[in-house]
Scaffold this motif. Sequence first.
Motif, PDB file in Angstrom:
ATOM      1  N   ILE A 112       0.864  -1.185   0.000  1.00  0.00           N
ATOM      2  CA  ILE A 112       0.000   0.000   0.000  1.00  0.00           C
ATOM      3  C   ILE A 112       0.897   1.231   0.000  1.00  0.00           C
ATOM      4  N   ASP A 113       0.753   2.051  -1.045  1.00  0.00           N
ATOM      5  CA  ASP A 113       1.594   3.244  -1.127  1.00  0.00           C
ATOM      6  C   ASP A 113       0.804   4.548  -1.031  1.00  0.00           C
ATOM      7  N   ARG A 114      -0.526   4.445  -0.899  1.00  0.00           N
ATOM      8  CA  ARG A 114      -1.324   5.644  -0.683  1.00  0.00           C
ATOM      9  C   ARG A 114      -2.636   5.266  -0.014  1.00  0.00           C
ATOM     10  N   ILE A 115      -3.241   6.280   0.581  1.00  0.00           N
ATOM     11  CA  ILE A 115      -4.510   6.093   1.275  1.00  0.00           C
ATOM     12  C   ILE A 115      -5.370   7.323   0.993  1.00  0.00           C
ATOM     13  N   GLU A 116      -6.643   7.123   0.825  1.00  0.00           N
ATOM     14  CA  GLU A 116      -7.545   8.239   0.574  1.00  0.00           C
ATOM     15  C   GLU A 116      -7.667   9.085   1.845  1.00  0.00           C
ATOM     16  N   LEU A 117      -7.487  10.362   1.703  1.00  0.00           N
ATOM     17  CA  LEU A 117      -7.488  11.286   2.819  1.00  0.00           C
ATOM     18  C   LEU A 117      -8.789  11.259   3.614  1.00  0.00           C
ATOM     19  N   VAL A 118      -9.892  11.028   2.966  1.00  0.00           N
ATOM     20  CA  VAL A 118     -11.193  11.044   3.641  1.00  0.00           C
ATOM     21  C   VAL A 118     -11.228  10.087   4.830  1.00  0.00           C
TER      22      VAL A 118
ATOM     23  N   SER B 168     -24.272  29.122   0.405  1.00  0.00           N
ATOM     24  CA  SER B 168     -25.065  28.686  -0.732  1.00  0.00           C
ATOM     25  C   SER B 168     -25.277  27.177  -0.747  1.00  0.00           C
ATOM     26  N   LEU B 169     -26.479  26.786  -1.117  1.00  0.00           N
ATOM     27  CA  LEU B 169     -26.772  25.356  -1.289  1.00  0.00           C
ATOM     28  C   LEU B 169     -25.982  24.780  -2.464  1.00  0.00           C
ATOM     29  N   GLY B 170     -25.489  25.631  -3.326  1.00  0.00           N
ATOM     30  CA  GLY B 170     -24.754  25.181  -4.502  1.00  0.00           C
ATOM     31  C   GLY B 170     -23.252  25.072  -4.300  1.00  0.00           C
ATOM     32  N   ARG B 171     -22.767  25.286  -3.086  1.00  0.00           N
ATOM     33  CA  ARG B 171     -21.336  25.204  -2.809  1.00  0.00           C
ATOM     34  C   ARG B 171     -21.074  24.054  -1.843  1.00  0.00           C
ATOM     35  N   PRO B 172     -20.420  22.990  -2.294  1.00  0.00           N
ATOM     36  CA  PRO B 172     -20.186  21.836  -1.410  1.00  0.00           C
ATOM     37  C   PRO B 172     -19.020  22.057  -0.449  1.00  0.00           C
TER      38      PRO B 172
ATOM     39  N   PHE C  87      -9.700  22.024   4.402  1.00  0.00           N
ATOM     40  CA  PHE C  87     -11.104  21.606   4.309  1.00  0.00           C
ATOM     41  C   PHE C  87     -11.926  22.875   4.422  1.00  0.00           C
ATOM     42  N   THR C  88     -12.855  23.104   3.476  1.00  0.00           N
ATOM     43  CA  THR C  88     -13.560  24.376   3.441  1.00  0.00           C
ATOM     44  C   THR C  88     -14.993  24.249   2.955  1.00  0.00           C
ATOM     45  N   LYS C  89     -15.803  25.188   3.396  1.00  0.00           N
ATOM     46  CA  LYS C  89     -17.168  25.389   2.891  1.00  0.00           C
ATOM     47  C   LYS C  89     -17.194  26.834   2.422  1.00  0.00           C
ATOM     48  N   ASN C  90     -17.263  27.048   1.139  1.00  0.00           N
ATOM     49  CA  ASN C  90     -17.184  28.393   0.574  1.00  0.00           C
ATOM     50  C   ASN C  90     -18.561  29.037   0.485  1.00  0.00           C
TER      51      ASN C  90
ATOM     52  N   LEU D 190     -17.747  15.991   3.403  1.00  0.00           N
ATOM     53  CA  LEU D 190     -16.886  16.151   2.229  1.00  0.00           C
ATOM     54  C   LEU D 190     -17.625  15.786   0.945  1.00  0.00           C
ATOM     55  N   HIS D 191     -17.578  16.682  -0.025  1.00  0.00           N
ATOM     56  CA  HIS D 191     -18.199  16.528  -1.351  1.00  0.00           C
ATOM     57  C   HIS D 191     -19.718  16.422  -1.302  1.00  0.00           C
ATOM     58  N   THR D 192     -20.327  16.986  -0.255  1.00  0.00           N
ATOM     59  CA  THR D 192     -21.787  17.048  -0.197  1.00  0.00           C
ATOM     60  C   THR D 192     -22.209  18.512  -0.200  1.00  0.00           C
TER      61      THR D 192
END
Length: 157
Positions: A18-24, A121-125, A115-118, A35-37
């Motif tokens: 294993i050389d990488r792992i998903e940050l989530v 707006s309902l349109g900004r994940p 990690f951010t919420k910009n 994240l991504h919602t």
Amino acid sequence: KNPGAITILDAVLESPDIDRIELVHLLPPVAKKLLHTFAEPEQGVGTHLPDCHSTSFSFFSNSLPPRMLDSVGAVANERYVRATKPWQFGDVILIKDAEGLWVHACNYIAGEIVFTKNGQSLGRPWVLQTFNEVFASYMQNSRMQAFFFRLKPEYRE
């Protein structure tokens, strides 16, 4: 804050394939869930939806408040200390404009990632972005400043 992360990291260290792992997988519960919602109307109070401030100040919490009911400065001064390098996972980055208003907040993850919420707006994940992407959006002139804060241990849930 994410007990499963230790198990995952131990497994990665024991497995040379294993050389990488998903940050989530390493994020605390609220950030992992968001994240991504996109925010939904039920998450808000009246017309106020979760924003960057409620997100950043809730990074290590077990739930996300619909909005920050206290002033950003008061919360930062009560629950946080000014952070110094090296930045740590979860540090809050607050951007203040020339008039002294806090215009954005996000959380340091690692390297150049936040990690951010910009906005509300309902349109900004909720997303992962680089410092450069966030600063390009919010640091509109040289009079704006970024401040780093670290949660005091007694405020970790």
